[in-house]
Every structure is written in C-alpha cells, then in structure tokens.
Design a protein around this motif. Structure first.
Motif, PDB file in Angstrom:
ATOM      1  N   UNK A  54       0.810  -1.222   0.000  1.00 31.34           N
ATOM      2  CA  UNK A  54       0.000   0.000   0.000  1.00 31.34           C
ATOM      3  C   UNK A  54       0.846   1.276   0.000  1.00 31.34           C
ATOM      4  N   UNK A  55       1.954   1.245  -0.703  1.00 25.68           N
ATOM      5  CA  UNK A  55       2.777   2.430  -0.887  1.00 25.68           C
ATOM      6  C   UNK A  55       2.298   3.172  -2.128  1.00 25.68           C
ATOM      7  N   UNK A  56       2.408   4.497  -2.103  1.00 30.24           N
ATOM      8  CA  UNK A  56       1.947   5.254  -3.263  1.00 30.24           C
ATOM      9  C   UNK A  56       2.815   6.473  -3.604  1.00 30.24           C
ATOM     10  N   UNK A  57       3.766   6.798  -2.787  1.00 31.14           N
ATOM     11  CA  UNK A  57       4.567   8.001  -3.001  1.00 31.14           C
ATOM     12  C   UNK A  57       5.651   7.792  -4.053  1.00 31.14           C
ATOM     13  N   UNK A  58       5.885   8.809  -4.841  1.00 32.81           N
ATOM     14  CA  UNK A  58       6.953   8.773  -5.834  1.00 32.81           C
ATOM     15  C   UNK A  58       8.304   8.587  -5.163  1.00 32.81           C
ATOM     16  N   UNK A  59       8.508   9.202  -4.016  1.00 27.97           N
ATOM     17  CA  UNK A  59       9.785   9.058  -3.309  1.00 27.97           C
ATOM     18  C   UNK A  59      10.021   7.601  -2.895  1.00 27.97           C
ATOM     19  N   UNK A  60       8.971   6.886  -2.561  1.00 28.86           N
ATOM     20  CA  UNK A  60       9.094   5.474  -2.218  1.00 28.86           C
ATOM     21  C   UNK A  60       9.466   4.673  -3.458  1.00 28.86           C
ATOM     22  N   UNK A  61       8.821   4.960  -4.560  1.00 28.66           N
ATOM     23  CA  UNK A  61       9.137   4.315  -5.833  1.00 28.66           C
ATOM     24  C   UNK A  61      10.625   4.492  -6.143  1.00 28.66           C
ATOM     25  N   UNK A  62      11.118   5.702  -5.986  1.00 34.81           N
ATOM     26  CA  UNK A  62      12.521   5.998  -6.274  1.00 34.81           C
ATOM     27  C   UNK A  62      13.466   5.256  -5.339  1.00 34.81           C
ATOM     28  N   UNK A  63      13.113   5.150  -4.074  1.00 29.94           N
ATOM     29  CA  UNK A  63      13.948   4.422  -3.115  1.00 29.94           C
ATOM     30  C   UNK A  63      14.003   2.940  -3.454  1.00 29.94           C
ATOM     31  N   UNK A  64      12.871   2.390  -3.846  1.00 28.45           N
ATOM     32  CA  UNK A  64      12.840   0.970  -4.198  1.00 28.45           C
ATOM     33  C   UNK A  64      13.681   0.721  -5.445  1.00 28.45           C
ATOM     34  N   UNK A  65      13.529   1.571  -6.443  1.00 25.75           N
ATOM     35  CA  UNK A  65      14.337   1.410  -7.650  1.00 25.75           C
ATOM     36  C   UNK A  65      15.825   1.474  -7.306  1.00 25.75           C
ATOM     37  N   UNK A  66      16.221   2.468  -6.537  1.00 21.87           N
ATOM     38  CA  UNK A  66      17.623   2.631  -6.160  1.00 21.87           C
ATOM     39  C   UNK A  66      18.119   1.394  -5.402  1.00 21.87           C
ATOM     40  N   UNK A  67      17.294   0.864  -4.524  1.00 21.15           N
ATOM     41  CA  UNK A  67      17.689  -0.325  -3.762  1.00 21.15           C
ATOM     42  C   UNK A  67      17.895  -1.521  -4.686  1.00 21.15           C
ATOM     43  N   UNK A  68      16.977  -1.726  -5.614  1.00 20.95           N
ATOM     44  CA  UNK A  68      17.098  -2.859  -6.537  1.00 20.95           C
ATOM     45  C   UNK A  68      18.369  -2.750  -7.360  1.00 20.95           C
ATOM     46  N   UNK A  69      18.671  -1.562  -7.809  1.00 27.25           N
ATOM     47  CA  UNK A  69      19.826  -1.358  -8.683  1.00 27.25           C
ATOM     48  C   UNK A  69      21.147  -1.341  -7.905  1.00 27.25           C
ATOM     49  N   UNK A  70      21.177  -0.719  -6.761  1.00 32.78           N
ATOM     50  CA  UNK A  70      22.456  -0.460  -6.102  1.00 32.78           C
ATOM     51  C   UNK A  70      22.687  -1.152  -4.763  1.00 32.78           C
ATOM     52  N   UNK A  71      21.645  -1.681  -4.132  1.00 33.64           N
ATOM     53  CA  UNK A  71      21.827  -2.196  -2.775  1.00 33.64           C
ATOM     54  C   UNK A  71      21.513  -3.681  -2.606  1.00 33.64           C
ATOM     55  N   UNK A  72      20.528  -4.177  -3.313  1.00 31.95           N
ATOM     56  CA  UNK A  72      20.175  -5.595  -3.160  1.00 31.95           C
ATOM     57  C   UNK A  72      21.363  -6.428  -3.647  1.00 31.95           C
ATOM     58  N   UNK A  73      21.855  -7.330  -2.806  1.00 26.39           N
ATOM     59  CA  UNK A  73      23.002  -8.152  -3.215  1.00 26.39           C
ATOM     60  C   UNK A  73      22.702  -8.942  -4.490  1.00 26.39           C
ATOM     61  N   UNK A  74      23.724  -9.110  -5.302  1.00 21.34           N
ATOM     62  CA  UNK A  74      23.547  -9.796  -6.582  1.00 21.34           C
ATOM     63  C   UNK A  74      23.165 -11.265  -6.432  1.00 21.34           C
ATOM     64  N   UNK A  75      23.429 -11.853  -5.254  1.00 23.53           N
ATOM     65  CA  UNK A  75      23.017 -13.248  -5.069  1.00 23.53           C
ATOM     66  C   UNK A  75      21.517 -13.374  -4.808  1.00 23.53           C
ATOM     67  N   UNK A  76      20.835 -12.255  -4.647  1.00 26.83           N
ATOM     68  CA  UNK A  76      19.367 -12.231  -4.547  1.00 26.83           C
ATOM     69  C   UNK A  76      18.853 -12.070  -5.962  1.00 26.83           C
ATOM     70  N   UNK A  77      18.537 -13.166  -6.625  1.00 27.68           N
ATOM     71  CA  UNK A  77      18.226 -13.112  -8.053  1.00 27.68           C
ATOM     72  C   UNK A  77      16.745 -13.185  -8.368  1.00 27.68           C
ATOM     73  N   UNK A  78      15.981 -13.896  -7.592  1.00 31.46           N
ATOM     74  CA  UNK A  78      14.578 -14.101  -7.945  1.00 31.46           C
ATOM     75  C   UNK A  78      13.699 -12.952  -7.449  1.00 31.46           C
ATOM     76  N   UNK A  79      12.532 -12.850  -8.045  1.00 34.28           N
ATOM     77  CA  UNK A  79      11.552 -11.862  -7.581  1.00 34.28           C
ATOM     78  C   UNK A  79      11.323 -12.058  -6.083  1.00 34.28           C
ATOM     79  N   UNK A  80      11.173 -13.308  -5.687  1.00 35.37           N
ATOM     80  CA  UNK A  80      10.889 -13.643  -4.290  1.00 35.37           C
ATOM     81  C   UNK A  80      12.007 -13.186  -3.348  1.00 35.37           C
ATOM     82  N   UNK A  81      13.254 -13.488  -3.691  1.00 31.45           N
ATOM     83  CA  UNK A  81      14.346 -13.140  -2.779  1.00 31.45           C
ATOM     84  C   UNK A  81      14.641 -11.645  -2.771  1.00 31.45           C
TER      85      UNK A  81
END
Length: 95
Positions: A54-81
């Motif tokens: 239930x998130x809706x803010x653009x700033x949240x969208x941007x944080x999630x994108x940044x996390x996926x690209x720059x912070x989530x470890x590369x060994x986390x490969x699946x949508x689930x992980x």
C-alpha cells in the motif's frame, strides 16, 4: 494500486527488449530471476511491491528502484528473494 510508468524510472541504462504486457502478466513474486536491467520487468516488480504494501509516493518508488539497482546483493536473483530482502533489510529502515 501503484501504477508508475516508464518515465518515473530514474536510471537510464535499462533495456526495453520485453514488452510491457509480458512483464505486467507476472503475478506475485515468483522464484524465477528478476532481470534488473530490463526496464519493464523492474517497473512491474516495483509496482507490484508497492501495491502489496500500500505504498503510493513517488519518493518510495525511487527508493525501491535505487535499492534494486544499487543495494540488493547480486546473489538475490529471484523476484521472491529480492522482495524478501527489501522487506527485511532495507525498506523497514527507509520508508
């Protein structure tokens, strides 16, 4: 429900080889790989994740994108992980 579009993605290196429909047909967070450079796949993932929480803010969208690209470890490969990492390691601290 979150419904952000391609224009909201801030990273410019995405490929756009898959169709938008192909990526939006994914349900939930399956155990198959999330292609972090395929724009529509990342966009669809973020929209599903935001809708789930239930998130809706653009700033949240941007944080999630940044996390996926720059912070989530590369060994986390699946949508689930990737989803699990976001829930436990990053978003609880930032959102």
């Amino acid at each position: 429900m979150a419904n952000f579009s391609r224009s909201e993605l801030k990273y410019a290196y995405y490929t756009w080889n898959k169709s938008e429909g192909e990526c939006t047909n994914v349900e939930g967070f399956p155990d198959h790989p999330l292609n972090r450079i395929e724009g529509y796949e990342v966009l669809s993932f973020i929209n599903r994740f935001m809708a789930t929480h239930n998130y809706s803010l653009t700033s949240t969208f941007e944080r999630i994108e940044e996390a996926i690209i720059a912070r989530v470890p590369l060994d986390r490969r699946s949508h689930k992980t990737v989803k699990e990492w976001l829930e436990t390691r990053y978003l609880s601290e930032c959102i």
